[in-house]
Write an enzyme that holds these catalytic residues in place. Structure first.
Site, PDB file in Angstrom:
ATOM      1  N   GLY A   1       0.783  -1.238   0.000  1.00 36.89           N
ATOM      2  CA  GLY A   1       0.000   0.000   0.000  1.00 36.89           C
ATOM      3  C   GLY A   1       0.811   1.282   0.000  1.00 36.89           C
ATOM      4  O   GLY A   1       0.300   2.329  -0.383  1.00 36.89           O
ATOM      5  N   THR A   2       2.084   1.216   0.413  1.00 39.32           N
ATOM      6  CA  THR A   2       2.873   2.457   0.430  1.00 39.32           C
ATOM      7  C   THR A   2       3.563   2.711  -0.908  1.00 39.32           C
ATOM      8  O   THR A   2       4.259   3.704  -1.066  1.00 39.32           O
ATOM      9  CB  THR A   2       3.945   2.426   1.551  1.00 39.32           C
ATOM     10  OG1 THR A   2       4.816   1.331   1.305  1.00 39.32           O
ATOM     11  CG2 THR A   2       3.313   2.287   2.921  1.00 39.32           C
TER      12      THR A   2
ATOM     13  N   GLY B   1      -0.242   1.613  -4.888  1.00 37.33           N
ATOM     14  CA  GLY B   1      -0.914   1.164  -3.668  1.00 37.33           C
ATOM     15  C   GLY B   1      -1.576   2.296  -2.896  1.00 37.33           C
ATOM     16  O   GLY B   1      -2.682   2.149  -2.362  1.00 37.33           O
TER      17      GLY B   1
ATOM     18  N   ARG C   1       5.733  -2.912   6.288  1.00 39.98           N
ATOM     19  CA  ARG C   1       6.948  -3.373   6.956  1.00 39.98           C
ATOM     20  C   ARG C   1       7.354  -2.380   8.033  1.00 39.98           C
ATOM     21  O   ARG C   1       7.213  -1.167   7.833  1.00 39.98           O
ATOM     22  CB  ARG C   1       8.098  -3.515   5.953  1.00 39.98           C
ATOM     23  CG  ARG C   1       8.098  -4.842   5.242  1.00 39.98           C
ATOM     24  CD  ARG C   1       9.108  -4.849   4.131  1.00 39.98           C
ATOM     25  NE  ARG C   1       8.711  -3.873   3.115  1.00 39.98           N
ATOM     26  CZ  ARG C   1       9.307  -3.726   1.944  1.00 39.98           C
ATOM     27  NH1 ARG C   1      10.342  -4.464   1.651  1.00 39.98           N
ATOM     28  NH2 ARG C   1       8.882  -2.834   1.077  1.00 39.98           N
TER      29      ARG C   1
ATOM     30  N   LYS D   1       3.370 -11.980 -14.134  1.00 42.18           N
ATOM     31  CA  LYS D   1       1.950 -11.762 -13.804  1.00 42.18           C
ATOM     32  C   LYS D   1       1.101 -12.939 -14.279  1.00 42.18           C
ATOM     33  O   LYS D   1       0.161 -13.353 -13.603  1.00 42.18           O
ATOM     34  CB  LYS D   1       1.444 -10.471 -14.458  1.00 42.18           C
ATOM     35  CG  LYS D   1       1.984  -9.194 -13.831  1.00 42.18           C
ATOM     36  CD  LYS D   1       1.410  -7.975 -14.560  1.00 42.18           C
ATOM     37  CE  LYS D   1       2.027  -6.683 -14.045  1.00 42.18           C
ATOM     38  NZ  LYS D   1       1.625  -5.519 -14.895  1.00 42.18           N
TER      39      LYS D   1
ATOM     40  N   ARG E   1      -1.380 -15.493 -12.195  1.00 42.91           N
ATOM     41  CA  ARG E   1      -2.787 -15.771 -12.551  1.00 42.91           C
ATOM     42  C   ARG E   1      -3.062 -17.269 -12.577  1.00 42.91           C
ATOM     43  O   ARG E   1      -4.059 -17.744 -12.031  1.00 42.91           O
ATOM     44  CB  ARG E   1      -3.095 -15.199 -13.945  1.00 42.91           C
ATOM     45  CG  ARG E   1      -3.273 -13.696 -13.992  1.00 42.91           C
ATOM     46  CD  ARG E   1      -3.746 -13.277 -15.390  1.00 42.91           C
ATOM     47  NE  ARG E   1      -3.976 -11.839 -15.476  1.00 42.91           N
ATOM     48  CZ  ARG E   1      -4.599 -11.245 -16.495  1.00 42.91           C
ATOM     49  NH1 ARG E   1      -5.019 -11.965 -17.531  1.00 42.91           N
ATOM     50  NH2 ARG E   1      -4.784  -9.935 -16.495  1.00 42.91           N
TER      51      ARG E   1
END
Lengths: 314, 314
Positions: free
Chosen positions: B14-15, B19, B38, B136, B140
């Site tokens: 998220g940071t 994110g 973290r 990626k 998946r």
């Protein structure tokens, strides 16, 4: 000045760009040579081939990993000298080598990964300041604090990295330019360019030499010390032709460091090839069983159009 | 189509650049939102500030790490939906998130890190092929094999990355060009550019929606789908001026991917600043107590001079 018995040498990072030259030179010059290699490297087509060439030279391959402390200690206990040739991103991981050397207690000389400008004489700007110079400097200070006998080999510019392009990196040329060239600053700063084989030769000469103990071994041969302007003149003489020169001022260099992308351009360009050349974002129909389109599904979202977005810059 | 009770959302990564937008949108749209952060990020000046802004929005900060399985499981057990926004280099580490989701057994939807072109519709060249699209795609296939409910959000080009420079990355411009522009290929491929906030809005709308379950959610708003040529025309209209256009052919694009340096140009340039502008390899005298010069110490080494080295190219 040579000692009567040649030290046993362990190279950590030997399958890397510079490591290969060090392992070869060590083995060829009669040192019993060991290379610490990750098991995964053996199945890598390029590194596997390198490992095979090491074996052909009589090098002992030890399986291990920087992150496997036991494998490090076991390898270090078999030798007298440790040479690290780890890459830029693993510079700080050399603390793990230092710990293992301390535990082993038998190492007569440690040569950490340097292969560049003297980090104690350099005032660099970011990102090189932290990523390269700061990390190497930190390792030097830890080596000294731990009392490990060392030699720092300052190899300056590796010829194979700089000379084929005459330092033209955007894009990186594969042979020197024949029409125009960009020179950073006024082009008068003296720079040292050394062939990788020569850096390796001096390094291996130095590792048993009491004159290099706890010292920095500078590879600054006079014939290889020349300014960018002198380098260009030398090249112009060879091709019998004058190049069109553009100078990038220091101010412009510092500004470009900010605006060049952090992701390598070759990664960006290969993404952009699929997007802008091939049109892979739009050259297919969304199958309803597999996909849905967001702006149709959620018409209440007032998204910013490209047109509106660009207006902020006009 | 909204469910009556909004899912609890955990954002991992998220940071990071994308994110931040996801965490903000999730919290603002009324989802109870958790961010796995973290401990080291808290003391980072930029990330620490981001975490503070999350707290101000009512986001619950959970301490943990991709490599700390226990912390992952503990975080995942508190929520219904997991959104991964990990960066390019951590794409394959998402297998650790998948393991933790399997162990937790309570997740109703997983949205792996995508934020680009549809990887199942793209035939890319290296290095993007492996580094980005392949990684990626691999994630998946593992998500599907493990039977984890998913939504793949194809955000296409993030506006903040592409539009301020109009895709001019060498060097990367900070505002669109006003005199000349390089266009990859013929410039007719249709591309999709979306503002980061809009990608986040569609993503959060979609995570509780049964219409997006086990599907790909394409963010392809019609007003944002345009070719490079159309993009340039749009910009030219805004500034009332025509740009000088250079096309880089596909052949040239593919060649440049090979010759652009693997190390980011901004790292090389900051090293070259110390070497070529500042002259840090040669602007000091070697103190005999600290250093020795190799070619003086070992005159028997017949080193290759720059002059000799350059002869191979002439």
């Amino acid at each position: 000045m040579e000692t009567t018995k040649k030290s046993k040498v362990l190279v950590i990072g030997g399958t890397g760009y510079i490591g290969k030259f060090i392992v070869q030179e060590s083995a060829k010059s009669g040192h019993q040579t060991f290379a610490l290699v990750r098991e995964a490297s053996l199945s890598d087509p390029v590194k596997g081939k390198t490992v095979k060439s090491f074996k052909d030279l009589g090098v002992t391959i030890l399986h291990g990993d920087l992150n496997d402390h036991e494998s490090l200690v076991k390898a270090i206990k078999q030798v007298d000298v440790v040479i690290s040739t780890v890459g830029r991103k693993q510079l700080l991981d050399q603390t793990k080598i230092i710990s293992a050397i301390k535990e082993s207690g038998n190492i007569k000389r440690f040569l950490p990964s340097e292969f560049g400008t003297d980090v104690d004489k350099t005032v660099a700007v970011e990102p090189a300041k932290s990523l390269v110079f700061g990390a190497k400097r930190q390792i030097r200070r830890i080596v000294e604090a731990e009392g490990i006998p060392y030699t720092y080999v300052v190899g300056n510019c590796a010829a194979g990295f700089y000379l084929p392009s005459l330092a033209q990196f955007q894009p990186r040329l594969t042979s020197p330019p024949r029409d125009k060239i960009t020179i950073l600053g006024d082009g008068n700063a003296k720079v040292v360019f050394n062939r990788e084989e020569d850096i390796a030769a001096y390094m291996i000469k130095g590792l048993d030499d009491p004159r290099t103990l706890n010292k920095t071994l500078y590879v600054n041969p006079p014939k290889n010390t020349l300014s960018m302007n002198e380098l260009v003149t030398l090249w112009e003489k060879k091709i019998g032709k004058s190049l069109e020169k553009t100078h990038m001022t220091e101010e412009q260099v510092l500004k470009n460091i900010q605006v060049y992308p952090v992701v390598p351009v070759y990664v960006i360009l290969s993404i952009n090839h699929t997007v802008f050349v091939k049109g892979h974002q739009t050259n297919f129909t969304i199958e309803p069983c597999l996909g849905v389109e967001a702006s149709k599904l959620y018409p209440d979202v007032k998204y910013t159009s490209v047109d509106e977005y660009l207006s902020q810059f006009a």
